[in-house]
Design an enzyme around this catalytic site. Structure first.
Site, PDB file in Angstrom:
ATOM      1  N   LYS A 141      -0.854  -0.734  -4.488  1.00 60.17           N
ATOM      2  CA  LYS A 141      -2.161   0.042  -4.151  1.00 60.17           C
ATOM      3  C   LYS A 141      -1.844   1.439  -3.956  1.00 60.17           C
ATOM      4  CE  LYS A 141      -4.812   0.000   0.101  1.00 60.17           C
ATOM      5  NZ  LYS A 141      -5.421  -0.850   1.385  1.00 60.17           N
ATOM      6  N   ASP A 157      -7.019   3.098  -3.347  1.00 59.36           N
ATOM      7  CA  ASP A 157      -7.935   3.046  -1.994  1.00 59.36           C
ATOM      8  C   ASP A 157      -8.224   4.396  -1.470  1.00 59.36           C
ATOM      9  OD1 ASP A 157      -8.898   2.572   0.576  1.00 59.36           O
ATOM     10  OD2 ASP A 157      -7.212   1.786   1.198  1.00 59.36           O
ATOM     11  N   ASP A 177     -13.636  -1.859   2.424  1.00 63.66           N
ATOM     12  CA  ASP A 177     -13.003  -1.951   3.583  1.00 63.66           C
ATOM     13  C   ASP A 177     -13.541  -1.477   4.817  1.00 63.66           C
ATOM     14  OD1 ASP A 177     -11.074  -1.576   5.630  1.00 63.66           O
ATOM     15  OD2 ASP A 177      -9.612  -0.497   4.386  1.00 63.66           O
ATOM     16  N   GLY A 218      -4.442  -4.742   5.732  1.00 58.58           N
ATOM     17  CA  GLY A 218      -3.498  -4.398   6.835  1.00 58.58           C
ATOM     18  C   GLY A 218      -3.866  -3.265   7.454  1.00 58.58           C
ATOM     19  N   LYS A 248     -10.392  -7.417   6.939  1.00 52.52           N
ATOM     20  CA  LYS A 248      -9.250  -7.110   7.922  1.00 52.52           C
ATOM     21  C   LYS A 248      -9.879  -7.852   9.242  1.00 52.52           C
ATOM     22  CE  LYS A 248      -7.763  -2.744   6.246  1.00 52.52           C
ATOM     23  NZ  LYS A 248      -7.710  -1.247   6.337  1.00 52.52           N
ATOM     24  N   LYS A 250      -2.880   4.996  -2.535  1.00 46.96           N
ATOM     25  CA  LYS A 250      -3.818   5.744  -1.793  1.00 46.96           C
ATOM     26  C   LYS A 250      -4.267   7.024  -2.685  1.00 46.96           C
ATOM     27  CE  LYS A 250      -4.075   3.779   2.073  1.00 46.96           C
ATOM     28  NZ  LYS A 250      -5.445   3.267   2.574  1.00 46.96           N
ATOM     29  N   GLU A 260     -11.109   0.887  -3.732  1.00 44.85           N
ATOM     30  CA  GLU A 260     -11.341   0.324  -2.387  1.00 44.85           C
ATOM     31  C   GLU A 260     -12.031   1.426  -1.603  1.00 44.85           C
ATOM     32  OE1 GLU A 260      -7.676  -1.132  -0.410  1.00 44.85           O
ATOM     33  OE2 GLU A 260      -8.731  -1.129   1.576  1.00 44.85           O
ATOM     34  N   SER A 298       0.775  -1.115  -0.016  1.00 43.03           N
ATOM     35  CA  SER A 298       0.007   0.178   0.065  1.00 43.03           C
ATOM     36  C   SER A 298       0.822   1.082   0.029  1.00 43.03           C
ATOM     37  CB  SER A 298      -0.954  -0.143   1.325  1.00 43.03           C
ATOM     38  OG  SER A 298      -1.673   1.104   1.332  1.00 43.03           O
TER      39      SER A 298
HETATM   40  O1  OSB Z   1      -7.210   1.492   4.174  1.00 41.06           O
HETATM   41  O2  OSB Z   1      -6.249  -0.294   4.064  1.00 41.06           O
HETATM   42  C1  OSB Z   1      -6.450   1.046   4.582  1.00 41.06           C
HETATM   43  C2  OSB Z   1      -3.313   1.302   6.753  1.00 41.06           C
HETATM   44  C3  OSB Z   1      -3.932   1.908   7.834  1.00 41.06           C
HETATM   45  C4  OSB Z   1      -5.106   1.992   8.021  1.00 41.06           C
HETATM   46  C5  OSB Z   1      -6.134   1.634   6.995  1.00 41.06           C
HETATM   47  C6  OSB Z   1      -5.471   1.216   5.827  1.00 41.06           C
HETATM   48  C7  OSB Z   1      -3.842   0.996   5.776  1.00 41.06           C
HETATM   49  C8  OSB Z   1      -3.465   0.633   4.725  1.00 41.06           C
HETATM   50  C9  OSB Z   1      -2.012   0.174   4.776  1.00 41.06           C
HETATM   51  O3  OSB Z   1      -3.855   0.744   3.405  1.00 41.06           O
HETATM   52  C10 OSB Z   1      -2.193  -1.475   4.753  1.00 41.06           C
HETATM   53  C11 OSB Z   1      -0.824  -1.962   5.420  1.00 41.06           C
HETATM   54  O4  OSB Z   1       0.130  -2.007   4.706  1.00 41.06           O
HETATM   55  O5  OSB Z   1      -0.787  -2.560   6.658  1.00 41.06           O
HETATM   56 MG    MG Z   2      -8.460   0.492   2.947  1.00 45.23          MG
END
Ligand code: OSB
Ligand code: MG
Length: 365
Positions: free
Chosen positions: A159, A187, A237, A289, A261, A161, A212, A133
């Site tokens: 992924k 995302d 999510d 994650g 998750k 953001k 996402e 991510s």
């Molecule tokens: O939206 O998936 C998410 C991290 C913290 C809170 C929300 C998210 C995320 C990530 C990183 O996208 C996921 C990771 O690498 O642990």
């Molecule tokens: Mg997410």
């Protein structure tokens, strides 16, 4: 198995680089672990809540309260992960707090039984395909450099953001630079509204695996509408907090893909139920994650080894997050991470890393 005491451990660990999302920038991870001490073994659970209530309404300090005041008093010596779930059912929400305690109970009971979490959950893979991510970057140049580094390390899926003002051009740039074969998804962490449909439709040009959580956590109907209007598959999510919300979202046609998750849905047992539902309905899932350290990561890898996890997850290597993880580091090998095979979650905090944590409370049962 008899649980004798439950400990709360707090700490903080720096991230190797700031992680910016549409809801904020993280430069460190505040840590909360539950350690369940039984008569034969002890088990660990990691709380995935962030320091502030921006990803969801839960936040770490609140989880300390919920766990100490409402969850632990319900635990008896003979409580198991399964009986814990039934016992705490009258307590609404607070999925991340419940998941943290459940994980610790599951770890200790599986250690007693000498069974790995992966085997308990029904894992069919010995290693898990890893994605990464990528946070919102200060410039497109930085983005290309960072994505290039992750691809060079072997990550199998990227992924990105996104947020309003940092979306179409970001995706266009990564596609142009790294080609059409790159497995790519975005995302939004709920940063858009229904009025952004035409804007988000522009993403259809880039053959993304999925988008996402484009809209608010509560806006299932909006996701149904958006999923009909755009070709990019919508993945939820934040909106999926239980088996019931997952079933509801699928029944309504809100999402053809789900990010599972465990922390967000109250634990690994509920996560497996969502997996089983999706597998039965032909809905692909992937493991999300929450910037977990090795404790939570080990358990996530066990889950991600189930057969329905057909898309690479955000289960990245320890080095993507921390200079030194709390446990032995998880490493990327040809784009995959090995699923732990030892009893329970299969890992433990390293002695010197444990020394950086503080035992903040001990509850005798
Ligand atoms: O939206 O998936 C998410 C991290 C913290 C809170 C929300 C998210 C995320 C990530 C990183 O996208 C996921 C990771 O690498 O642990
Ligand atoms: Mg997410």
């Amino acid at each position: 198995m008899t649980i004798e005491t439950i400990e709360l451990w707090r700490g903080r660990i720096d991230l190797v680089s700031p992680f910016r999302t549409s809801f904020g920038t993280e430069t460190f991870r505040d840590l909360l672990y539950v350690r369940a001490v039984g008569d034969r073994n002890a088990g660990w659970g990691e709380c995935v809540a962030m320091a502030t209530p921006n990803y969801s309404s839960e936040y770490l300090e609140n989880c300390v309260q919920v766990i100490s005041r409402f969850l632990l008093p319900l635990i008896k010596g003979d409580t198991t992960a399964e009986s814990f779930i039934a016992t705490v059912a009258p307590i609404r929400g607070n999925y991340m707090s419940k998941a943290c305690v459940e994980s610790a109970l599951l770890d200790v009971q599986l250690r007693d039984q000498d069974i790995s979490l992966a085997r308990f959950l029904g894992a069919t893979q010995s290693r898990v395909a890893s994605g990464v991510s990528v946070g919102i970057q200060a410039s497109l140049g930085d983005l290309v450099r960072v994505v290039g580094e992750y691809i060079a390390q072997g990550y199998l899926r990227i992924k990105l953001k996104i947020e309003p003002g940092s979306d179409i051009e970001v995706v266009h740039t990564v596609r142009k630079e790294f080609g059409d074969d790159l497995l790519l998804q975005v995302d939004a962490n709920a940063a858009y509204t229904r009025s952004d449909t035409a804007h988000l439709k522009q993403l259809d040009a880039f053959n993304l695996l999925l988008i996402e959580q484009p809209l608010a956590e509560d806006d299932l109907a909006g996701h149904v509408e958006l999923a009909r209007a755009i070709n990019t598959p919508v993945c939820l999510d934040e909106s999926i907090t239980s088996l019931d919300t997952a079933r509801g979202a699928l029944d309504l046609g809100a999402c053809p893909v789900i990010n599972i998750k465990p922390g967000r849905v109250g634990g690994y047992i509920e996560a497996k139920k969502i997996h089983d539902l999706c597998l039965a309905r032909g809905i692909p899932v992937w493991c999300g994650g929450m910037l977990e350290t090795g404790i939570g990561r080990a358990a996530n890898l066990a889950l991600a080894a189930l057969p329905g996890f057909t898309l690479p997850g955000d289960t990245s290597a320890s080095a993507r997050y921390f200079a030194r993880d709390i446990t032995e580091p998880f490493v990327l090998m040809d784009g995959y991470i090995d699923v732990p095979t030892g009893p329970g979650i299969g890992v433990e905090p390293l002695a010197d890393m444990l020394a950086t944590l503080t035992k903040s409370a001990t509850f005798k049962l």
